[in-house]
Design a protein around this motif. Structure first.
Motif, PDB file in Angstrom:
ATOM      1  N   GLY A 263       0.787  -1.230   0.000  1.00 14.63           N
ATOM      2  CA  GLY A 263       0.000   0.000   0.000  1.00 14.63           C
ATOM      3  C   GLY A 263       0.818   1.278   0.000  1.00 14.63           C
ATOM      4  N   LEU A 264       2.140   1.158  -0.158  1.00 10.51           N
ATOM      5  CA  LEU A 264       3.015   2.322  -0.063  1.00 10.51           C
ATOM      6  C   LEU A 264       2.692   3.373  -1.120  1.00 10.51           C
ATOM      7  N   GLU A 265       2.621   4.640  -0.673  1.00  7.06           N
ATOM      8  CA  GLU A 265       2.307   5.764  -1.562  1.00  7.06           C
ATOM      9  C   GLU A 265       3.380   6.848  -1.556  1.00  7.06           C
ATOM     10  N   LYS A 266       4.170   6.921  -0.470  1.00  5.59           N
ATOM     11  CA  LYS A 266       5.202   7.956  -0.390  1.00  5.59           C
ATOM     12  C   LYS A 266       6.433   7.408   0.326  1.00  5.59           C
ATOM     13  N   CYS A 267       7.609   7.875  -0.091  1.00  7.80           N
ATOM     14  CA  CYS A 267       8.856   7.478   0.569  1.00  7.80           C
ATOM     15  C   CYS A 267       9.868   8.609   0.456  1.00  7.80           C
ATOM     16  N   THR A 268      10.451   9.012   1.582  1.00  4.96           N
ATOM     17  CA  THR A 268      11.460  10.074   1.598  1.00  4.96           C
ATOM     18  C   THR A 268      12.625   9.670   2.493  1.00  4.96           C
TER      19      THR A 268
END
Length: 438
Positions: A263-268
């Motif tokens: 379900g990942l939508e953002k990564c920083t």
């Protein structure tokens, strides 16, 4: 396992010290060839390991693939650990493949356009971007029957294991992962203009000044200027508030690749950097001293970056004078039991304790520990497959169990309640039990 270590700098030595403690009777680690361009340094590291006959110094040039292949074959090594400067990582990766050995690294090599291009898309900003060289050869490695596990340190490395654990055991849907690298390390007697490189100088000159990358499911990879996205984040374990900025780091490429299915939508990725270091890096860049192109001086050709790397304070030479902790982790946001959940899973590392236990400063030992745990899992055949992978691909439970066993502490805090100093041990025991029963 018979291992070739390429690069016997501070982190390379820390890996070996930890492995020696983890396997004093050679139950799975039979032999280690300690390779370095500087043979005296390789010998010094072996001597530090107290006449352990498993460790053999070896002069080698990691720019020469054929030479690396010969060393691997001559010593019968079946595993290669890349602890060298990033610019030779592709050579070491290729040499391991040619020699039929398994491989692990702590990072990858990237080449941004000059001048860099900012905006959407890695291909618009880099002629070679993070991990692409490695993953593009996945099928070749698979066909040959060997395994590469890239980016195995603290970050990337331990944090990737944390992210996989969170995705599988702490959330029903993991929407966002934000890697945070900080601490409160300080050198009390340092001058106001002193500059500290806590890690390999070459690595700092790359990852901190290259264009940074974050990932958004809708937009794709977003490339921005170095040191952008400043925020203040409250670190647990008594560390306190850290001012963080974005820099280039592999997690933003690795995590979407392996964890988007959760379900990942953002990564920083963001890190706390000393103001003096940031200013120095800006000046070095402005003067062209990051360049890999030789310049001629009095009839001799000199690579500017080599001069900076040679003259800068070396990570292995600092330690006793530092106080405080490193704190590195993943800030995860998602859904659990129909409700929003937000946690921070982290690894704290105290410098004074590190110096007493390992005679290594915290940044170095923390990274070495992350790599050593992964090497142990590969050496014991627990992490195994055919092809090119990152830590997120593998089962995180055995990794966390070794962390617990080895005293490589970690914590989990709920972000909507006051920080706790320890993870919920009963919760973790129940998760481990359920995972093993499947």
């Amino acid at each position: 396992m018979k291992m070739l270590l390429v690069g016997s700098g501070a982190v390379g030595e820390s890996i070996l010290r930890i492995l020696q403690v983890r396997d004093p009777e050679s139950k799975w680690l039979e032999k280690v060839v300690v390779g370095d361009y500087d043979f005296d340094r390789a010998k010094e590291v072996c001597e530090h390991l107290k006449d352990d006959k498993r460790y053999i110094p070896q002069q080698l040039n990691a720019k020469n693939v054929d030479e690396l292949v010969k060393v691997i074959k001559d010593h019968g090594c079946d595993f290669v650990m890349d602890a060298a400067a990033p610019f030779v990582s592709n050579n070491i990766f290729d040499a391991a493949y040619e020699a039929g050995a398994n491989y692990a690294s702590m990072g990858t090599w990237t080449v941004p356009y000059d001048p860099p291009v900012y905006g959407i898309g890695l291909e618009n900003s880099f002629s070679e971007y993070m991990a692409d060289y490695n993953f593009s050869r996945h099928e070749d490695w698979k066909k040959k029957g060997n395994m590469a596990c890239i980016c195995l340190g603290i970050d990337p490395g331990v944090v990737d294991v944390f992210a996989k654990f969170a995705a599988e055991h702490l959330f029903d849907e993991l929407k966002e992962i934000h890697v945070k690298d900080g601490g409160n390390l300080d050198i009390p007697n340092a001058g106001e203009d002193d500059i500290t490189f806590g890690f390999n100088v070459w690595t700092v000159l790359d990852e901190c000044v290259n264009p940074n990358v974050e990932w958004d499911k809708e937009k794709g990879f977003i490339v921005d200027e170095p040191f952008s996205g400043e925020e203040v984040f409250e670190m647990p374990a008594g560390v306190g508030p850290n001012t963080l900025v974005k820099v280039e780091h592999e997690e933003t490429v690795l995590m979407p690749r392996f964890l988007e299915k959760y379900g990942l939508e953002k990564c920083t990725f963001k890190i706390a950097l000393d103001d003096n270091l940031i200013n120095a890096l800006k000046v070095i860049t402005a003067l062209g001293l990051r360049s890999l192109e030789p310049v001629e001086i009095d009839g001799k050709k000199i690579v500017p970056r080599d001069v900076v790397a040679a003259c800068a304070p070396q990570p292995k030479d600092i330690g006793d004078e530092m106080v405080g902790k490193m704190c590195v982790g993943v800030h995860c946001i998602g859904i659990k039991d129909g409700k929003k959940r937000e946690i921070f899973m982290y690894q704290p590392f105290d410098n004074e304790e590190s110096m007493k236990r390992w005679n290594m400063q915290a940044v170095v030992a923390q990274t070495g520990f992350g790599a050593a745990v992964g090497i142990e899992l590969i050496g014991k055949g627990i992490w195994k497959d055919k092809g090119v992978f990152a830590p997120e691909y593998f089962d995180p439970i055995p990794y966390l169990e070794i962390m617990d066993e080895a005293g490589f502490d970690y914590g989990i805090v709920e972000m909507d309640s006051p920080y706790k100093e320890e993870k919920d041990k009963e919760m973790m025991a129940e998760i481990f039990k359920k995972a093993k029963s499947k």
